[in-house]
Motif scaffolding. Structure first.
Motif, short mmCIF file in Angstrom:
data_model
loop_
_atom_site.label_atom_id
_atom_site.label_comp_id
_atom_site.label_asym_id
_atom_site.label_seq_id
_atom_site.Cartn_x
_atom_site.Cartn_y
_atom_site.Cartn_z
N ALA A 152 0.83 -1.21 0.00
CA ALA A 152 0.00 0.00 0.00
C ALA A 152 0.86 1.26 0.00
O ALA A 152 0.48 2.28 -0.58
N ALA A 153 2.04 1.18 0.63
CA ALA A 153 2.91 2.35 0.70
C ALA A 153 3.43 2.77 -0.67
O ALA A 153 3.84 3.92 -0.85
N ILE A 154 3.42 1.85 -1.63
CA ILE A 154 3.86 2.22 -2.99
C ILE A 154 2.68 2.15 -3.98
O ILE A 154 2.88 2.01 -5.19
N GLY A 155 1.48 2.21 -3.43
CA GLY A 155 0.29 2.30 -4.28
C GLY A 155 -0.18 1.00 -4.89
O GLY A 155 -0.83 1.00 -5.93
N HIS A 156 0.10 -0.13 -4.22
CA HIS A 156 -0.32 -1.43 -4.76
C HIS A 156 -1.09 -2.22 -3.71
O HIS A 156 -1.03 -1.93 -2.51
N ASN A 157 -1.83 -3.21 -4.18
CA ASN A 157 -2.56 -4.12 -3.31
C ASN A 157 -2.67 -5.46 -4.02
O ASN A 157 -2.02 -5.68 -5.05
N ARG A 158 -3.50 -6.34 -3.51
CA ARG A 158 -3.58 -7.68 -4.09
C ARG A 158 -4.32 -7.71 -5.42
O ARG A 158 -4.36 -8.75 -6.07
N GLU A 159 -4.88 -6.60 -5.81
CA GLU A 159 -5.48 -6.53 -7.14
C GLU A 159 -4.47 -6.09 -8.19
O GLU A 159 -4.74 -6.18 -9.40
N SER A 160 -3.30 -5.63 -7.73
CA SER A 160 -2.27 -5.18 -8.68
C SER A 160 -0.93 -5.83 -8.41
O SER A 160 0.09 -5.40 -8.94
N ALA A 161 -0.91 -6.88 -7.58
CA ALA A 161 0.33 -7.60 -7.30
C ALA A 161 0.01 -9.09 -7.18
O ALA A 161 -1.10 -9.48 -6.81
N TYR A 162 0.99 -9.90 -7.50
CA TYR A 162 0.85 -11.35 -7.44
C TYR A 162 1.78 -11.87 -6.35
O TYR A 162 2.97 -11.53 -6.32
N LEU A 163 1.25 -12.71 -5.43
CA LEU A 163 2.01 -13.21 -4.29
C LEU A 163 2.19 -14.72 -4.42
O LEU A 163 1.22 -15.43 -4.70
N ALA A 164 3.39 -15.20 -4.19
CA ALA A 164 3.66 -16.63 -4.34
C ALA A 164 4.71 -17.08 -3.32
O ALA A 164 5.35 -16.25 -2.66
N TYR A 165 4.86 -18.39 -3.22
CA TYR A 165 5.82 -19.00 -2.29
C TYR A 165 6.84 -19.85 -3.06
O TYR A 165 6.53 -20.38 -4.13
N VAL A 166 8.03 -20.00 -2.48
CA VAL A 166 8.97 -21.00 -2.99
C VAL A 166 8.41 -22.39 -2.72
O VAL A 166 8.37 -23.25 -3.61
N SER A 167 8.01 -22.64 -1.48
CA SER A 167 7.36 -23.90 -1.11
C SER A 167 5.88 -23.63 -0.86
O SER A 167 5.54 -22.77 -0.04
N PRO A 168 4.97 -24.35 -1.52
CA PRO A 168 3.55 -24.13 -1.27
C PRO A 168 3.04 -24.84 -0.03
O PRO A 168 1.86 -24.75 0.31
N TRP A 169 3.93 -25.56 0.65
CA TRP A 169 3.57 -26.25 1.89
C TRP A 169 4.34 -25.66 3.06
O TRP A 169 5.50 -25.29 2.93
N ARG A 170 3.71 -25.62 4.20
CA ARG A 170 4.38 -25.10 5.41
C ARG A 170 5.42 -26.10 5.90
O ARG A 170 5.12 -27.28 6.09
N PRO A 171 6.67 -25.67 6.12
CA PRO A 171 7.67 -26.56 6.69
C PRO A 171 7.33 -26.91 8.13
O PRO A 171 6.75 -26.08 8.85
N PRO A 172 7.67 -28.10 8.59
CA PRO A 172 7.39 -28.47 9.98
C PRO A 172 7.99 -27.47 10.96
O PRO A 172 9.17 -27.11 10.85
N GLY A 173 7.18 -27.00 11.89
CA GLY A 173 7.68 -26.08 12.90
C GLY A 173 8.06 -24.71 12.37
O GLY A 173 8.75 -23.96 13.06
N ASP A 174 7.62 -24.37 11.15
CA ASP A 174 7.95 -23.07 10.53
C ASP A 174 9.45 -22.87 10.39
O ASP A 174 9.93 -21.74 10.37
N ARG A 175 10.20 -23.94 10.27
CA ARG A 175 11.66 -23.80 10.13
C ARG A 175 12.01 -23.30 8.73
O ARG A 175 11.19 -23.32 7.81
#
Length: 280
Positions: free
Chosen positions: A162-185
């Motif tokens: 939002a600080a640079i004028g964007h939100n989830r309608e103008s940005a794409y968010l992704a993960y390296v791993s689509p699964w949560r690692p055990p214990g958030d490690r």
């Protein structure tokens, strides 16, 4: 001296198993050596009769949901790290769009801790946007809600966009791993290397102009470097993925910024630089 036993042994054993899963225990050991690669090869070569359909808990996000998912093997195959990377490269290269990539990754048999997580969380926001964010993996809130980018770190990210004028309608968010690692490690180097071909193909198919990399794993995967994060921040990088070129900026991890507000001024500097690249 008498040994004391819990009033409900079954509940105590279930609680112990839950704790093992949370800390990443996925295999019981005994005194005899075992060749797990050979065991895995025997399982993979054995005919599977009436293989069950993919569990419902591994649903891809509706925006890029795979149309079909093949039945998953009853036991995930074990592969040496270099074999897993080669298989990941072939699987990622076979995807022609983000939907194909989500399906290929969801069914990839060598994905680390795939069968220990509750949800497959591929991405959020607007696929095809000029601005893309890459984080390492979902956290505890995402795991409990089944919604990608929904925890406290995601709220910080929303504020930064939002600080640079964007939100989830103008940005794409992704993960390296689509699964949560055990214990958030953190992802280990072999785990990150296995996910790397999918992350790079993700960039190639999403085709953003600017890429924001949050934390060690995204930076090292996309920049193919072992340099410490401190040496990577504060300057842009041009990343080629296939025929696509994007300008990348490296940030501290979102969790680190929540814990250490002193990291935020440098992040604001790099956010302004990223916004400048988008306006150029």
């Amino acid at each position: 001296m008498r040994a004391e036993f819990p009033e409900n042994p079954a509940s105590a054993l279930l609680a112990l198993l839950d704790w093992y899963a949370a800390v990443g225990v996925d295999l019981a050991l005994d005194d005899a050596p075992h060749d797990r690669y050979a065991d895995s090869a025997r399982v993979a070569s054995a005919p599977v009769v009436g293989a069950p359909a993919a569990p419902a808990r591994r649903e891809p996000p509706p925006a890029i949901a795979p149309e079909t998912q093949a039945a998953r093997p009853r036991v995930a195959a074990i592969a040496a790290p270099d074999e897993a990377v080669r298989a990941a490269e072939a699987a990622a290269a076979s995807a022609n769009n983000l939907q194909d990539l989500a399906a290929a990754l969801a069914e990839f048999p060598h994905a680390p801790f795939r069968d220990m997580a509750q949800h497959f969380l591929f991405g959020a926001g607007a696929p095809g946007a000029r601005l893309m964010v890459l984080d390492a993996a979902p956290g505890a809130t995402e795991e409990s809600t089944g919604e990608a980018f929904s925890g406290l770190q995601a709220k910080l990210l929303d504020n930064m966009l939002a600080a640079i004028g964007h939100n989830r309608e103008s940005a794409y968010l992704a993960y390296v791993s689509p699964w949560r690692p055990p214990g958030d490690r953190n992802l280990t180097p072999p785990e990150a290397a296995t996910f790397a071909p999918f992350a790079r193909r993700h960039l190639e198919l999403a085709r953003p102009e600017v890429l924001l990399l949050f934390g060690d794993a995204p930076a090292r995967v996309m920049l193919a470097t072992t340099e410490p994060l401190a040496k990577l921040r504060g300057k842009p990088f041009d990343i080629a993925s296939g025929a696509h070129m994007a300008r990348a900026f490296v940030f501290s991890g979102l969790d680190s910024m929540l814990k250490s507000p002193a990291l935020k001024p440098a992040a604001w500097r790099d956010l302004r630089a990223a916004a400048g690249s988008l306006r150029a």
